[in-house]
Design a protein around this motif. Sequence first.
Motif, short mmCIF file in Angstrom:
data_model
loop_
_atom_site.label_atom_id
_atom_site.label_comp_id
_atom_site.label_asym_id
_atom_site.label_seq_id
_atom_site.Cartn_x
_atom_site.Cartn_y
_atom_site.Cartn_z
N UNK A 204 0.84 -1.20 0.00
CA UNK A 204 0.00 0.00 0.00
C UNK A 204 0.88 1.25 0.00
N UNK A 205 1.97 1.18 0.73
CA UNK A 205 2.91 2.31 0.79
C UNK A 205 4.18 1.95 0.01
N UNK A 206 3.99 1.42 -1.19
CA UNK A 206 5.15 0.95 -1.95
C UNK A 206 6.16 2.08 -2.18
N UNK A 207 5.66 3.34 -2.30
CA UNK A 207 6.58 4.46 -2.55
C UNK A 207 7.50 4.69 -1.36
N UNK A 208 7.13 4.20 -0.19
CA UNK A 208 8.06 4.28 0.95
C UNK A 208 8.90 3.01 1.01
N UNK A 209 8.25 1.89 0.76
CA UNK A 209 8.95 0.60 0.77
C UNK A 209 10.14 0.62 -0.20
N UNK A 210 9.91 1.22 -1.36
CA UNK A 210 10.97 1.24 -2.38
C UNK A 210 12.14 2.13 -2.00
N UNK A 211 11.97 2.96 -0.95
CA UNK A 211 13.11 3.78 -0.50
C UNK A 211 14.13 2.95 0.27
N UNK A 212 13.72 1.77 0.73
CA UNK A 212 14.63 0.97 1.56
C UNK A 212 15.84 0.52 0.74
N UNK A 213 17.03 0.49 1.35
CA UNK A 213 18.24 0.17 0.59
C UNK A 213 18.13 -1.13 -0.20
N UNK A 214 17.49 -2.13 0.40
CA UNK A 214 17.38 -3.42 -0.27
C UNK A 214 16.56 -3.30 -1.57
N UNK A 215 15.50 -2.51 -1.50
CA UNK A 215 14.65 -2.36 -2.68
C UNK A 215 15.34 -1.51 -3.74
N UNK A 216 16.09 -0.52 -3.29
CA UNK A 216 16.85 0.30 -4.25
C UNK A 216 17.88 -0.57 -4.97
N UNK A 217 18.47 -1.47 -4.21
CA UNK A 217 19.46 -2.38 -4.79
C UNK A 217 18.80 -3.31 -5.81
N UNK A 218 17.58 -3.73 -5.45
CA UNK A 218 16.84 -4.62 -6.35
C UNK A 218 16.53 -3.90 -7.68
N UNK A 219 16.09 -2.62 -7.58
CA UNK A 219 15.77 -1.88 -8.81
C UNK A 219 17.01 -1.76 -9.69
N UNK A 220 18.14 -1.55 -9.05
CA UNK A 220 19.41 -1.43 -9.77
C UNK A 220 19.78 -2.77 -10.43
N UNK B 150 -1.01 -8.45 -5.36
CA UNK B 150 -1.08 -9.44 -4.29
C UNK B 150 -1.41 -10.81 -4.88
N UNK B 151 -1.44 -11.82 -3.99
CA UNK B 151 -1.79 -13.15 -4.47
C UNK B 151 -3.26 -13.24 -4.87
N UNK B 152 -4.05 -12.22 -4.48
CA UNK B 152 -5.44 -12.20 -4.92
C UNK B 152 -5.56 -11.31 -6.16
N UNK B 153 -4.46 -11.07 -6.85
CA UNK B 153 -4.44 -10.30 -8.11
C UNK B 153 -4.95 -8.87 -7.94
N UNK B 154 -4.77 -8.29 -6.76
CA UNK B 154 -5.20 -6.91 -6.62
C UNK B 154 -3.99 -6.03 -6.33
N UNK B 155 -4.22 -4.74 -6.54
CA UNK B 155 -3.16 -3.78 -6.32
C UNK B 155 -3.56 -2.86 -5.17
N UNK B 156 -2.99 -3.06 -3.98
CA UNK B 156 -3.43 -2.29 -2.82
C UNK B 156 -3.02 -0.82 -2.89
N UNK B 157 -2.09 -0.48 -3.73
CA UNK B 157 -1.65 0.91 -3.84
C UNK B 157 -2.70 1.73 -4.58
N UNK B 158 -3.14 1.24 -5.73
CA UNK B 158 -4.17 1.93 -6.51
C UNK B 158 -5.57 1.48 -6.12
N UNK B 159 -5.63 0.41 -5.34
CA UNK B 159 -6.90 -0.22 -5.04
C UNK B 159 -7.55 -0.70 -6.34
N UNK B 160 -6.80 -1.39 -7.13
CA UNK B 160 -7.32 -1.95 -8.39
C UNK B 160 -7.42 -3.47 -8.22
N UNK B 161 -8.33 -4.13 -8.92
CA UNK B 161 -9.29 -3.56 -9.87
C UNK B 161 -10.41 -2.78 -9.16
#
Length: 597
Positions: A127-143, A568-579
């Motif tokens: 839901x807060x992926x924009x904060x989660x992605x700030x973590x060093x591990x996630x930054x490393x993953x994007x790289x 998610x495993x239920x095929x939804x996107x909690x950030x956008x609340x999609x579908x």
Amino acid sequence: MYKDTDCGTLRKSDSGKSVTVAGWVHRRRDHGSLIFIDLRDRSGILQVVFNPETSIRAYEMAGALRSEWVVQIEGVVKQRLPGAENPQLATGEVELAASGLRTLGPARTPPFEVSDDIDVDELTRMTYRFIDLRRPKMQKMLRLRHDTTRIIWDHLSERGFLQVETPILIKSTPEGARDYVVPSRVHPGKFYALPQSPQQLKQLLMVSGVERYFQIARCFRDEDLRASRQPEHTQLDLEMSFVHQEDVLELVEGLYRRITTETRPDVNVEIPFPRIRYREAMDRFGTDKPDIRFGLELKTLTEAAGRSGFRVFESVVASGGVVRGFAAPGCGGYTRRQTDQLAEIARSSGAQGLITIALSADAESVETLTADDVRSPIKSSVSLDTVKEIARQTGAAPGSLILIVAGPEKTVNTVLSILRNEMGQRLDLIDPRTFRYAFVTDFPLFEMDAESEQWTPAHHVFSAPQPGHEDYLESDPSKVHGQLFDLVCNGWELGSGSIRIHDRGVQERVFGVIGYGKEEAESRFEHLLRAFEYGAPPHGGMGLGLDRLVALLANESSIREVIAFPKTQAASDPLFDAPWTISEEQLEELHIRILEA
Ligand code: ASP
């Protein structure tokens, strides 16, 4: 620019420089007379000191700063006082003496800390992926993900491949999953299907004379999700003209070796990647995605079991089943609790049960085993000679635990492959710094679908039979093997490919096997069938999962960890609340009426 220097780059040699930095407040420490903040940007962390004697205004403003505020700071780089250095930080020998501070973006208290050791549920992270992605591990993953695709682009461009984009709004491209569909506004009652892969498009590109194509392609499959599945996944899709199977394998082998050694210089990759036939993979490992970093290979005991006198074995064998097993060295001393745990794994993976035979480590050899050296629930039902024969066939030494499963071949293999991986882990035989890639080849072209009792393609319907096997297409499809291959690594399937059919007649016969009559085949695939009539080169290629590859390189077991915005495993996107629902007007425009659920 709001900054002239990246936080993580400053060193002792920069002392005395005036710089402007910008980033996020990682931490703030108020020592009364001094305020310290750790400022973080993509490059790392820098300690900043606010001293009222340097700037009273900046010092006062710093008192209001909180975690994750975005700020711009001016100051002079200073060497830290002896004893105040922080060896944990690359910038630990310096700090910035702040003379100016500007808030660029205040922040609410974040739901979790920007740190690698957080204990937060995945839904909150998503839901807060924009904060989660700030973590060093996630930054490393994007790289890492970026580097992986960069190497793919380099390697394939150097070898004459062209990147071509293919459409997302298209007609069904069956690959064994359900389609995602998009209603057409302009054509009432008609739908586009999102591609399950660019399979037919890349084949059409071969007919178009492209000869070497690749794309980092998004593939959409509406299927029940597991840890390694997503409704949309990314694939390295490639196709080559005028090639035989081995040409494709060599290309992929070189590419994967390069990706692995360049992104993970610490791991060990052996080439050539072994080519293992499907039948052999099933016999030795019970699976078509074997982890070949360790042995514990499976053996067939059906014959010895069938004449053992033990009723369970005999009835399985009489009903066409098999008895298979393997020996786990050094596990002969397993307690009842430990063997019960293994039996539980066997049952939850589909077996009726697990039979164990423990051999005492005190025995001199298998040949001199006595009844006292054997512990097994079937001890009283089989002779010592049978035990010895099973021990010999599984390669068990004194001190081993033999694990045996009896039943239908498919179940036995599935269960034993799971137990083999389990024992590989328990015996610490799996070296995480070794990547053992292999190609599994020679798959059957068709599988019988138990529910519909209909032949279905083992891979997809466009794969070519092996030379000479076309003769069995009508008489006995079970005999037809395909020019099909998978790339596997450390127990993961990384991708599949094949040499394709490029002849209309053969393609129509294969459609026939899976139950598509002429009319249906034409209405669904006329574009491809027609193309084959206008000069189609022999061609083949692969589709290789990028998410799985990056997960493997990042040592992650779930691909959600290596996708910037996963579902998610239920095929939804909690950030956008999609579908989500759409308005009445949109529905109207699309000629859609929603039925009450
Ligand atoms: N289209 C196939 C898939 O997505 C791969 C291939 O045959 O190239 O699995």
